[in-house]
Write an enzyme that holds these catalytic residues in place. Structure first.
Site, PDB file in Angstrom:
ATOM      1  N   LYS A 189      30.344 -44.490  21.387  1.00  0.00           N
ATOM      2  CA  LYS A 189      29.254 -45.114  20.612  1.00  0.00           C
ATOM      3  C   LYS A 189      28.165 -44.057  20.411  1.00  0.00           C
ATOM      4  O   LYS A 189      27.182 -44.000  21.156  1.00  0.00           O
ATOM      5  CB  LYS A 189      28.746 -46.343  21.372  1.00  0.00           C
ATOM      6  CG  LYS A 189      28.071 -47.367  20.492  1.00  0.00           C
ATOM      7  CD  LYS A 189      27.923 -48.668  21.246  1.00  0.00           C
ATOM      8  CE  LYS A 189      26.894 -49.577  20.617  1.00  0.00           C
ATOM      9  NZ  LYS A 189      27.173 -50.018  19.258  1.00  0.00           N
TER      10      LYS A 189
HETATM   11  N1  PMP Z   1      32.239 -51.869  16.376  1.00  0.00           N
HETATM   12  C1  PMP Z   1      31.096 -51.202  16.165  1.00  0.00           C
HETATM   13  C2  PMP Z   1      31.082 -50.058  15.218  1.00  0.00           C
HETATM   14  C3  PMP Z   1      29.924 -51.601  16.837  1.00  0.00           C
HETATM   15  O1  PMP Z   1      28.775 -50.953  16.621  1.00  0.00           O
HETATM   16  C4  PMP Z   1      29.959 -52.706  17.699  1.00  0.00           C
HETATM   17  C5  PMP Z   1      28.714 -53.157  18.400  1.00  0.00           C
HETATM   18  N2  PMP Z   1      28.520 -52.492  19.613  1.00  0.00           N
HETATM   19  C6  PMP Z   1      31.198 -53.351  17.901  1.00  0.00           C
HETATM   20  C7  PMP Z   1      32.307 -52.903  17.213  1.00  0.00           C
HETATM   21  C8  PMP Z   1      31.316 -54.478  18.882  1.00  0.00           C
HETATM   22  O2  PMP Z   1      31.266 -53.945  20.174  1.00  0.00           O
HETATM   23  P1  PMP Z   1      30.733 -54.785  21.410  1.00  0.00           P
HETATM   24  O3  PMP Z   1      31.492 -56.051  21.408  1.00  0.00           O
HETATM   25  O4  PMP Z   1      31.070 -53.937  22.593  1.00  0.00           O
HETATM   26  O5  PMP Z   1      29.294 -54.979  21.231  1.00  0.00           O
END
Ligand code: PMP
Length: 338
Positions: A189
């Protein structure tokens, strides 16, 4: 009245970018950002308004930073605030950091405790969004990952919906492609990678859709701009695999756990074609910010009968009960703050 002027109102992610408004704190303990909210930076708790970085900071100049978006849900009846899958988020932050050749300043368990302490110090008694960022902090010109200092900041703000959860949304398959693992790994991320999400989201929204669906370089469905994607076809729940340039979503894993544990529905993890979405019975997007958002139209094709389908509806009900601490079987998802 302009957004942000009402003391105690919830902040949406879009509103986070607005100038903080100084307003007296209401008795409920609801605190708009910029009042006496504290954050954690450089190893100590300091007022959010004093948490600043220099304009030459590497992470700002080059996007060499990693972050998480974590939610905490307030349960009024229990008088409790629950951090949702906090440990899982800090584990992913630690993995993202490794990919970026850095390490968080503290181990996962201590970051989890620190986050609860941050929420307590702010006395938040409402739904909250927590944003830890670990960034290359050296103030220098020169793009690289190695031989740079790092610093971490964690702030939290009251928070409402990110995208609609109660009505179905429309989505467009955008012309941009998801970052390939060969360019900027989507499983990390990385702040700089979110320019890709911004391109995608703006293309969809400026074209009149609510959300973007982004394809991989070889044309398979990857995910939304900040959400993972699921579809249901002929009773089978499916989601793209981790080799389709997705963020390995914490909510995605939670949905699979709820589907198998509560609905006796195993998730088939496989690549999905764009045109399969058009003939799916149900499609939904999920993420910490997005929660669970049903998609009822994609590229002008109605999904299913154009209403929220039964699997989506069942998972949404389970999810919202779980995150608010109403399903003891899933208490391992939650960190009670008080
Ligand atoms: N994909 C992307 C590109 C994101 O930014 C997010 C948000 N964090 C998600 C998927 C969903 O991830 P999570 O469930 O861990 O928040």
């Amino acid at each position: 009245m302009m957004a942000g002027q009402v003391p105690g109102r919830l902040y949406s992610l879009g509103m986070l970018t607005e100038k903080p408004v100084r307003a007296p704190l209401p008795a409920t303990g609801v605190k708009p950002p910029g009042t006496d909210v504290v954050c954690w930076m450089g190893g100590e708790f300091i007022p959010l308004a004093e948490a600043k970085i220099g304009v030459m900071t590497h992470g700002f100049l080059y996007g060499t930073a990693t972050f998480e978006g974590i939610r905490a849900y307030w349960n009024e009846e229990q008088g409790q605030l629950y951090g949702l899958k906090v440990r899982e988020h800090y584990r992913r932050l630690t993995d993202s950091a490794k990919i970026l050749l850095m390490e968080p300043p503290l181990p996962v368990d201590e970051l989890v405790d620190l986050t609860s302490e941050l929420l307590r110090r702010n006395d938040f008694r409402q739904d909250t969004y927590i944003r830890p960022t670990l960034f290359k902090s050296t103030e220098a010109i020169g793009v690289r990952l190695h031989n740079l200092e790092r610093e971490m900041v964690i702030f939290a703000v009251p928070f409402g919906e990110y995208i609609a959860i109660d009505r179905g949304i429309s989505a467009q398959t955008v012309s941009w492609r998801r970052n390939s693992d060969l360019a900027i790994p989507a499983r990390a991320k990385i702040t700089g990678a979110y320019a890709n999400s911004a391109f995608s989201k703006s293309e969809a929204q400026l074209n009149g859709y609510d959300e973007a669906i982004v394809l991989t370089h070889d044309g398979h469905v990857s995910e939304g701009s900040a959400e993972n994607l699921f579809m249901v076809r002929d009773g089978v729940l499916m989601t793209p695999g981790v080799a389709d340039d997705i963020l390995e979503g914490v909510t995605r894993a939670g949905m699979m756990e709820l589907a198998s544990g509560e609905l006796r529905l195993q998730t088939l993890v496989r690549s999905i074609d764009r045109s399969e979405l058009y003939i799916a019975d149900e499609v939904f997007l999920c993420g910490t910010g997005a929660q669970l958002s049903p998609v009822i139209s994609i590229d002008h094709r109605t999904i299913g009968d154009g209403t929220v389908g039964p699997v989506t509806e069942a998972l949404a009900a389970l999810y919202f009960d779980t995150v608010r601490g109403r399903r003891p079987a899933y208490s391992h998802w939650l960190t009670p703050v008080y």
